[in-house]
Design a protein around this motif. Structure first.
Motif, mmCIF file in Angstrom:
data_model
loop_
_atom_site.group_PDB
_atom_site.id
_atom_site.type_symbol
_atom_site.label_atom_id
_atom_site.label_comp_id
_atom_site.label_asym_id
_atom_site.label_seq_id
_atom_site.Cartn_x
_atom_site.Cartn_y
_atom_site.Cartn_z
ATOM 1 N N TYR A 159 43.768 31.052 57.301
ATOM 2 C CA TYR A 159 43.755 30.229 56.089
ATOM 3 C C TYR A 159 42.778 30.801 55.062
ATOM 4 O O TYR A 159 43.117 30.954 53.880
ATOM 5 C CB TYR A 159 43.368 28.785 56.431
ATOM 6 N N ARG A 160 41.571 31.094 55.490
ATOM 7 C CA ARG A 160 40.543 31.559 54.556
ATOM 8 C C ARG A 160 40.981 32.834 53.842
ATOM 9 O O ARG A 160 40.786 32.987 52.634
ATOM 10 C CB ARG A 160 39.234 31.814 55.311
ATOM 11 N N HIS A 161 41.611 33.731 54.572
ATOM 12 C CA HIS A 161 42.001 35.019 53.997
ATOM 13 C C HIS A 161 43.192 34.893 53.051
ATOM 14 O O HIS A 161 43.256 35.592 52.031
ATOM 15 C CB HIS A 161 42.341 35.996 55.126
ATOM 16 N N ASN A 162 44.128 34.001 53.352
ATOM 17 C CA ASN A 162 45.382 33.947 52.601
ATOM 18 C C ASN A 162 45.518 32.759 51.655
ATOM 19 O O ASN A 162 46.228 32.869 50.646
ATOM 20 C CB ASN A 162 46.567 33.911 53.576
ATOM 21 N N PHE A 163 44.869 31.633 51.965
ATOM 22 C CA PHE A 163 45.178 30.400 51.247
ATOM 23 C C PHE A 163 43.971 29.665 50.680
ATOM 24 O O PHE A 163 44.139 28.609 50.070
ATOM 25 C CB PHE A 163 45.939 29.438 52.174
ATOM 26 N N SER A 164 42.768 30.151 50.890
ATOM 27 C CA SER A 164 41.611 29.466 50.325
ATOM 28 C C SER A 164 41.700 29.519 48.802
ATOM 29 O O SER A 164 42.315 30.423 48.223
ATOM 30 C CB SER A 164 40.314 30.123 50.793
ATOM 31 N N TRP A 165 41.067 28.554 48.144
ATOM 32 C CA TRP A 165 41.124 28.540 46.682
ATOM 33 C C TRP A 165 40.438 29.760 46.088
ATOM 34 O O TRP A 165 40.845 30.253 45.030
ATOM 35 C CB TRP A 165 40.528 27.236 46.154
ATOM 36 N N ALA A 166 39.436 30.275 46.769
ATOM 37 C CA ALA A 166 38.791 31.504 46.293
ATOM 38 C C ALA A 166 39.786 32.659 46.285
ATOM 39 O O ALA A 166 39.830 33.462 45.343
ATOM 40 C CB ALA A 166 37.590 31.841 47.173
ATOM 41 N N SER A 167 40.615 32.744 47.329
ATOM 42 C CA SER A 167 41.615 33.806 47.417
ATOM 43 C C SER A 167 42.691 33.640 46.349
ATOM 44 O O SER A 167 43.078 34.603 45.675
ATOM 45 C CB SER A 167 42.245 33.800 48.816
ATOM 46 N N VAL A 168 43.183 32.410 46.177
ATOM 47 C CA VAL A 168 44.239 32.150 45.192
ATOM 48 C C VAL A 168 43.735 32.427 43.778
ATOM 49 O O VAL A 168 44.405 33.095 42.973
ATOM 50 C CB VAL A 168 44.740 30.695 45.319
ATOM 51 N N ALA A 169 42.546 31.915 43.455
ATOM 52 C CA ALA A 169 41.997 32.094 42.109
ATOM 53 C C ALA A 169 41.731 33.565 41.809
ATOM 54 O O ALA A 169 41.995 34.048 40.700
ATOM 55 C CB ALA A 169 40.712 31.282 41.966
ATOM 56 N N SER A 170 41.219 34.293 42.786
ATOM 57 C CA SER A 170 40.933 35.711 42.588
ATOM 58 C C SER A 170 42.205 36.493 42.285
ATOM 59 O O SER A 170 42.231 37.348 41.389
ATOM 60 C CB SER A 170 40.248 36.274 43.837
ATOM 61 N N SER A 171 43.276 36.197 43.010
ATOM 62 C CA SER A 171 44.539 36.895 42.784
ATOM 63 C C SER A 171 45.085 36.597 41.393
ATOM 64 O O SER A 171 45.518 37.505 40.670
ATOM 65 C CB SER A 171 45.551 36.484 43.855
ATOM 66 N N LEU A 172 45.049 35.334 40.999
ATOM 67 C CA LEU A 172 45.555 34.969 39.670
ATOM 68 C C LEU A 172 44.756 35.664 38.573
ATOM 69 O O LEU A 172 45.323 36.253 37.643
ATOM 70 C CB LEU A 172 45.501 33.450 39.507
ATOM 71 N N SER A 203 61.827 45.304 35.602
ATOM 72 C CA SER A 203 60.766 45.464 34.605
ATOM 73 C C SER A 203 59.792 44.293 34.595
ATOM 74 O O SER A 203 58.726 44.366 33.976
ATOM 75 C CB SER A 203 61.383 45.608 33.211
ATOM 76 N N ALA A 204 60.137 43.207 35.265
ATOM 77 C CA ALA A 204 59.297 42.009 35.251
ATOM 78 C C ALA A 204 58.095 42.180 36.173
ATOM 79 O O ALA A 204 58.144 42.930 37.156
ATOM 80 C CB ALA A 204 60.107 40.793 35.680
ATOM 81 N N LYS A 205 57.025 41.472 35.854
ATOM 82 C CA LYS A 205 55.845 41.447 36.716
ATOM 83 C C LYS A 205 55.929 40.183 37.565
ATOM 84 O O LYS A 205 55.541 39.092 37.131
ATOM 85 C CB LYS A 205 54.563 41.477 35.896
ATOM 86 N N ALA A 206 56.480 40.321 38.765
ATOM 87 C CA ALA A 206 56.680 39.197 39.679
ATOM 88 C C ALA A 206 55.633 39.273 40.784
ATOM 89 O O ALA A 206 55.583 40.250 41.533
ATOM 90 C CB ALA A 206 58.083 39.236 40.266
ATOM 91 N N ILE A 207 54.820 38.236 40.890
ATOM 92 C CA ILE A 207 53.687 38.233 41.809
ATOM 93 C C ILE A 207 53.808 37.062 42.778
ATOM 94 O O ILE A 207 54.060 35.923 42.367
ATOM 95 C CB ILE A 207 52.349 38.113 41.044
ATOM 96 N N HIS A 208 53.622 37.348 44.039
ATOM 97 C CA HIS A 208 53.576 36.297 45.058
ATOM 98 C C HIS A 208 52.177 35.690 45.064
ATOM 99 O O HIS A 208 51.192 36.378 45.322
ATOM 100 C CB HIS A 208 53.905 36.911 46.425
ATOM 101 N N LEU A 209 52.091 34.389 44.774
ATOM 102 C CA LEU A 209 50.807 33.686 44.752
ATOM 103 C C LEU A 209 50.916 32.444 45.632
ATOM 104 O O LEU A 209 51.456 31.421 45.209
ATOM 105 C CB LEU A 209 50.438 33.283 43.322
ATOM 106 N N PRO A 210 50.429 32.503 46.869
ATOM 107 C CA PRO A 210 50.503 31.332 47.755
ATOM 108 C C PRO A 210 49.769 30.135 47.164
ATOM 109 O O PRO A 210 48.860 30.285 46.338
ATOM 110 C CB PRO A 210 49.809 31.817 49.036
ATOM 111 N N VAL A 211 50.160 28.955 47.593
ATOM 112 C CA VAL A 211 49.419 27.761 47.200
ATOM 113 C C VAL A 211 48.242 27.585 48.149
ATOM 114 O O VAL A 211 48.134 28.269 49.169
ATOM 115 C CB VAL A 211 50.313 26.502 47.206
ATOM 116 N N GLY A 212 47.348 26.668 47.797
ATOM 117 C CA GLY A 212 46.223 26.344 48.666
ATOM 118 C C GLY A 212 46.435 24.989 49.316
ATOM 119 O O GLY A 212 47.532 24.430 49.288
ATOM 120 N N ALA A 213 45.387 24.455 49.899
ATOM 121 C CA ALA A 213 45.436 23.130 50.515
ATOM 122 C C ALA A 213 44.826 22.119 49.551
ATOM 123 O O ALA A 213 43.697 22.303 49.093
ATOM 124 C CB ALA A 213 44.676 23.122 51.839
#
Length: 374
Positions: free
Chosen positions: A350-363, A162-172
């Motif tokens: 990196y740009r697709h998976n780990f850029s700060w734009a990608s991380v922030a958008s997912s969050l 029932s939990a909302k568990a999300i994979h959110l990679p870190v950035g550089a």
């Protein structure tokens, strides 16, 4: 919420600063942090030093700030050792529960950079018992649980469907280099013909230093008569034992200079006892700077690393020395044949998976989606 931000040298604090700056381009961001250390302004981000990490009532100010916040979402940046000595922080959970009860309209979320210690030994076992309880309390009372590895997110989702568990990679935690790769090579006395291998960061027990030395020796034999330069960027001093290469240890550098030093590498070597994962900032920093990586695939490694295996990421099991040797030679041969295409591919990954734009958008997407359903 975070226990430290720059200028303190703290990886999660630096992560928070980069993420907040990116989020601040589209939403108002307020960082709640400790008043125990000197602070510097973060452009476009409000900072509220409302609590301490010391004393019996250390989180009183934090609880008041959380109970009265007008924010749509609150994100706790969590690593057990960040919030208490040896990861003992039951008052953090109590503060979280009280604030959530007082302010139920907020989307309460936790980013688990780590959940609890998995180190061997009796002391670690004892710490793991109470750290597990703290993790479960925070996870059960968070609307969204972000995890820095896909493996941890999947494990938690299986334990609580029932939990909302999300994979959110870190950035550089590095800005872009200020000068060209060749200019940085010249700065460190590295020629165009030199083959540069390196590491980024300190000698944590999860790092397999003997494997690094083994790989460097093998590369030195393979690329003769070219000179091999081993570049250790940042981190604590390590007594490297390689004999057939030039060793350069930069010591701690400003992040722009660290990124520039990494960019000089032809190959970064970063084996981990539990395998590469999307929480390994050193590997992500290599990809950010277009550097191929030789690493291990282990218990916490996500499938996306297999998808790019032998393209610009070269993998071996943590405990197999023969396969590590084979992966080392595959990496060097591939770089000598195809570095011109390999480096841009690493950067794009990196740009697709780990850029700060990608991380922030997912969050933002996950917090906003949950908020809209409340």
């Amino acid at each position: 919420m975070v226990q430290a931000i720059p200028p303190a040298h703290d990886a999660i604090g630096e992560y928070t600063a980069f993420l907040a700056a990116e989020l601040g381009k589209s939403v108002h961001v307020r960082i709640l942090t400790t008043r125990d250390r000197p602070l510097e302004p973060l452009g476009g981000v409000e900072i509220d030093a409302c609590f301490s990490l010391h004393g019996k009532r250390r989180f009183d100010g934090l609880q008041r700030a959380l109970a009265t916040t007008q924010a749509d979402a609150v994100v706790l940046q969590y690593n057990p050792f960040a919030w208490g000595r040896r990861g003992w922080a039951p008052d953090l959970g109590h503060t979280w529960l009280a604030a959530r009860k007082a302010n139920p309209s907020v989307c309460w979320s936790t980013m688990f950079h780590e959940t609890y210690t998995l180190s061997p030994g009796l002391r670690a076992w004892a710490m793991r018992q109470y750290q597990k309880r703290q993790f479960r309390l925070l996870a059960e009372h968070s609307d969204v649980c972000f995890f820095s590895t896909g493996t941890w997110a999947d494990e938690f989702a299986r334990s609580d469907p029932s939990a909302k568990a999300i994979h959110l990679p870190v950035g550089a935690n590095l800005r872009e280099p200020a000068v060209s790769r060749q200019a940085m090579r010249s700065r460190w006395g590295i020629s165009r013909e030199d083959f540069v291998v390196g590491v980024f960061g300190g000698g944590h027990q999860s790092r397999m230093l003997n494997r690094i030395e083994h790989a460097v020796d093998a590369i030195s034999n393979y690329v003769t008569p070219r000179r091999v330069v081993f570049l250790h960027v940042g981190g604590n001093a390590i007594a490297w034992s390689m004999k057939r290469c030039k060793v350069i240890a930069t010591g701690r550098l400003p992040d722009v200079d660290a990124a520039g030093a990494i960019s000089t590498m032809d190959l970064m070597i970063n084996p981990f006892t539990d395998g590469v994962s999307t929480r390994r900032g050193s590997v992500i920093a290599a990809l950010q700077n277009s550097v191929p990586v030789l690493t291990t695939f282990g218990a916490v490694s996500e499938p996306l690393w297999r998808e790019v295996e032998d393209s610009f990421v070269f993998l071996a099991p943590p405990r197999d020395e023969n396969l590590w040797s084979e992966a080392t030679l595959r990496a060097v041969r591939a770089i000598e044949l195809d570095a011109a295409e390999m480096r841009p591919a690493a950067r794009e990954f990196y740009r697709h998976n780990f850029s700060w734009a990608s991380v922030a958008s997912s969050l933002l997407n996950h917090c906003s989606l949950l908020k809209s359903k409340c």
